[in-house]
Design a protein around this motif. Structure first.
Motif, PDB file in Angstrom:
ATOM      1  N   MET A   1      16.026 106.267  42.522  1.00  9.96           N
ATOM      2  CA  MET A   1      17.096 105.323  42.338  1.00  9.96           C
ATOM      3  C   MET A   1      16.484 104.020  41.836  1.00  9.96           C
ATOM      4  SD  MET A   1      20.046 103.924  44.896  1.00  9.96           S
ATOM      5  CE  MET A   1      18.896 103.275  46.052  1.00  9.96           C
ATOM      6  N   VAL A   2      17.077 103.480  40.802  1.00  9.37           N
ATOM      7  CA  VAL A   2      16.551 102.244  40.226  1.00  9.37           C
ATOM      8  C   VAL A   2      17.516 101.081  40.348  1.00  9.37           C
ATOM      9  CG1 VAL A   2      15.007 103.449  38.632  1.00  9.37           C
ATOM     10  CG2 VAL A   2      17.327 102.865  37.891  1.00  9.37           C
ATOM     11  N   GLU A   3      18.769 101.373  40.736  1.00  8.51           N
ATOM     12  CA  GLU A   3      19.751 100.290  40.824  1.00  8.51           C
ATOM     13  C   GLU A   3      20.907 100.726  41.708  1.00  8.51           C
ATOM     14  OE1 GLU A   3      20.671  97.731  37.194  1.00  8.51           O
ATOM     15  OE2 GLU A   3      22.342  99.136  37.261  1.00  8.51           O
ATOM     16  N   ARG A   4      21.387  99.772  42.529  1.00  9.33           N
ATOM     17  CA  ARG A   4      22.583 100.008  43.353  1.00  9.33           C
ATOM     18  C   ARG A   4      23.420  98.746  43.223  1.00  9.33           C
ATOM     19  NH1 ARG A   4      22.029 102.284  49.160  1.00  9.33           N
ATOM     20  NH2 ARG A   4      19.950 101.552  48.754  1.00  9.33           N
ATOM     21  N   THR A   5      24.630  98.880  42.725  1.00  3.23           N
ATOM     22  CA  THR A   5      25.508  97.727  42.567  1.00  3.23           C
ATOM     23  C   THR A   5      26.895  98.069  43.085  1.00  3.23           C
ATOM     24  OG1 THR A   5      26.089  98.384  40.310  1.00  3.23           O
ATOM     25  CG2 THR A   5      24.284  96.798  40.537  1.00  3.23           C
ATOM     26  N   TYR A   6      27.687  97.039  43.244  1.00  2.00           N
ATOM     27  CA  TYR A   6      29.074  97.194  43.668  1.00  2.00           C
ATOM     28  C   TYR A   6      29.956  96.784  42.511  1.00  2.00           C
ATOM     29  CZ  TYR A   6      26.849  97.588  48.154  1.00  2.00           C
ATOM     30  OH  TYR A   6      26.052  98.006  49.185  1.00  2.00           O
ATOM     31  N   SER A   7      30.941  97.592  42.222  1.00  2.00           N
ATOM     32  CA  SER A   7      31.829  97.343  41.097  1.00  2.00           C
ATOM     33  C   SER A   7      32.617  96.056  41.294  1.00  2.00           C
ATOM     34  CB  SER A   7      32.785  98.523  40.928  1.00  2.00           C
ATOM     35  OG  SER A   7      33.684  98.279  39.887  1.00  2.00           O
ATOM     36  N   ASP A   8      32.681  95.243  40.259  1.00  2.00           N
ATOM     37  CA  ASP A   8      33.454  94.005  40.302  1.00  2.00           C
ATOM     38  C   ASP A   8      34.943  94.253  40.064  1.00  2.00           C
ATOM     39  OD1 ASP A   8      31.241  92.425  40.746  1.00  2.00           O
ATOM     40  OD2 ASP A   8      30.898  92.063  38.617  1.00  2.00           O
ATOM     41  N   ASP A   9      35.249  95.257  39.261  1.00  2.00           N
ATOM     42  CA  ASP A   9      36.641  95.462  38.858  1.00  2.00           C
ATOM     43  C   ASP A   9      37.414  96.430  39.751  1.00  2.00           C
ATOM     44  OD1 ASP A   9      35.068  97.527  37.954  1.00  2.00           O
ATOM     45  OD2 ASP A   9      36.136  97.762  36.065  1.00  2.00           O
ATOM     46  N   GLU A  10      36.737  97.122  40.646  1.00  2.00           N
ATOM     47  CA  GLU A  10      37.433  98.026  41.556  1.00  2.00           C
ATOM     48  C   GLU A  10      36.857  97.847  42.950  1.00  2.00           C
ATOM     49  OE1 GLU A  10      38.210 102.031  40.498  1.00  2.00           O
ATOM     50  OE2 GLU A  10      37.833 101.646  38.397  1.00  2.00           O
ATOM     51  N   GLN A  11      37.706  97.860  43.941  1.00  2.00           N
ATOM     52  CA  GLN A  11      37.247  97.692  45.309  1.00  2.00           C
ATOM     53  C   GLN A  11      36.557  98.934  45.826  1.00  2.00           C
ATOM     54  OE1 GLN A  11      40.707  96.525  47.554  1.00  2.00           O
ATOM     55  NE2 GLN A  11      39.777  94.520  47.887  1.00  2.00           N
ATOM     56  N   ASN A  12      35.546  98.687  46.618  1.00  2.00           N
ATOM     57  CA  ASN A  12      34.868  99.743  47.366  1.00  2.00           C
ATOM     58  C   ASN A  12      34.212 100.823  46.505  1.00  2.00           C
ATOM     59  OD1 ASN A  12      35.634  98.464  49.756  1.00  2.00           O
ATOM     60  ND2 ASN A  12      37.593  99.524  49.755  1.00  2.00           N
ATOM     61  N   ILE A  13      33.725 100.456  45.331  1.00  2.00           N
ATOM     62  CA  ILE A  13      32.990 101.398  44.488  1.00  2.00           C
ATOM     63  C   ILE A  13      31.526 100.982  44.481  1.00  2.00           C
ATOM     64  CG2 ILE A  13      32.671 102.342  42.168  1.00  2.00           C
ATOM     65  CD1 ILE A  13      35.289 103.238  43.311  1.00  2.00           C
ATOM     66  N   VAL A  14      30.650 101.911  44.857  1.00  2.00           N
ATOM     67  CA  VAL A  14      29.209 101.689  44.797  1.00  2.00           C
ATOM     68  C   VAL A  14      28.696 102.472  43.599  1.00  2.00           C
ATOM     69  CG1 VAL A  14      27.003 102.016  45.971  1.00  2.00           C
ATOM     70  CG2 VAL A  14      29.038 101.417  47.283  1.00  2.00           C
ATOM     71  N   ILE A  15      27.900 101.816  42.769  1.00  2.00           N
ATOM     72  CA  ILE A  15      27.338 102.465  41.580  1.00  2.00           C
ATOM     73  C   ILE A  15      25.845 102.638  41.804  1.00  2.00           C
ATOM     74  CG2 ILE A  15      26.982 102.291  39.094  1.00  2.00           C
ATOM     75  CD1 ILE A  15      29.468 100.320  39.159  1.00  2.00           C
ATOM     76  N   LEU A  16      25.407 103.885  41.757  1.00  2.00           N
ATOM     77  CA  LEU A  16      23.995 104.215  41.907  1.00  2.00           C
ATOM     78  C   LEU A  16      23.462 104.653  40.554  1.00  2.00           C
ATOM     79  CD1 LEU A  16      24.329 106.421  45.104  1.00  2.00           C
ATOM     80  CD2 LEU A  16      23.717 104.004  45.002  1.00  2.00           C
ATOM     81  N   VAL A  17      22.302 104.142  40.174  1.00  2.00           N
ATOM     82  CA  VAL A  17      21.672 104.536  38.921  1.00  2.00           C
ATOM     83  C   VAL A  17      20.288 105.098  39.240  1.00  2.00           C
ATOM     84  CG1 VAL A  17      20.846 103.800  36.657  1.00  2.00           C
ATOM     85  CG2 VAL A  17      22.913 102.773  37.611  1.00  2.00           C
ATOM     86  N   TYR A  18      20.046 106.290  38.756  1.00  2.00           N
ATOM     87  CA  TYR A  18      18.742 106.943  38.861  1.00  2.00           C
ATOM     88  C   TYR A  18      18.187 107.023  37.451  1.00  2.00           C
ATOM     89  CZ  TYR A  18      20.165 108.430  43.539  1.00  2.00           C
ATOM     90  OH  TYR A  18      20.555 108.447  44.848  1.00  2.00           O
ATOM     91  N   ALA A  19      16.871 106.904  37.302  1.00  2.00           N
ATOM     92  CA  ALA A  19      16.271 106.953  35.969  1.00  2.00           C
ATOM     93  C   ALA A  19      15.066 107.882  35.970  1.00  2.00           C
ATOM     94  CB  ALA A  19      15.851 105.554  35.522  1.00  2.00           C
ATOM     95  N   THR A  20      14.754 108.379  34.784  1.00  2.00           N
ATOM     96  CA  THR A  20      13.539 109.169  34.610  1.00  2.00           C
ATOM     97  C   THR A  20      12.327 108.246  34.768  1.00  2.00           C
ATOM     98  OG1 THR A  20      13.678 108.828  32.224  1.00  2.00           O
ATOM     99  CG2 THR A  20      14.633 110.875  33.088  1.00  2.00           C
ATOM    100  N   PRO A  21      11.165 108.793  35.084  1.00  2.00           N
ATOM    101  CA  PRO A  21       9.985 107.947  35.306  1.00  2.00           C
ATOM    102  C   PRO A  21       9.644 107.001  34.161  1.00  2.00           C
ATOM    103  CG  PRO A  21       9.554 110.152  36.106  1.00  2.00           C
ATOM    104  CD  PRO A  21      10.881 110.201  35.378  1.00  2.00           C
TER     105      PRO A  21
END
Length: 82
Positions: A1-21
């Protein structure tokens, strides 16, 4: 996992981003949190099918993802909860 953010435009949405090495490809996962007791494990890594990966075009973002992927790899096993 390289990033975890919370959506600004929708309530209660967590966005997880995974990336290749190398930071060149990413997998985005969105989770809706339905309550305070809604507990779902988030692991340091996931297995994603190649056709579900996006391309990271921005060189700075690619470098940031690669750096964070390396940091996570050094600190966690893939199945570790983060």
């Amino acid at each position: 996992m390289v990033e975890r953010t919370y959506s600004d435009d929708e309530q209660n949405i967590v966005i997880l981003v995974y990336a290749t090495p190398d930071g060149g490809r990413y997998f985005r996962k969105e989770r809706a949190l339905t309550s305070f007791t809604d507990v779902r494990d988030t692991t340091a890594a996931v297995d994603a099918r190649p056709e579900n990966l996006g391309t990271v075009d921005d060189p700075d973002e690619r470098e940031r993802y690669a750096t964070e992927a390396a940091r996570m790899r050094e600190a966690h096993d893939p199945e570790d909860l983060v």
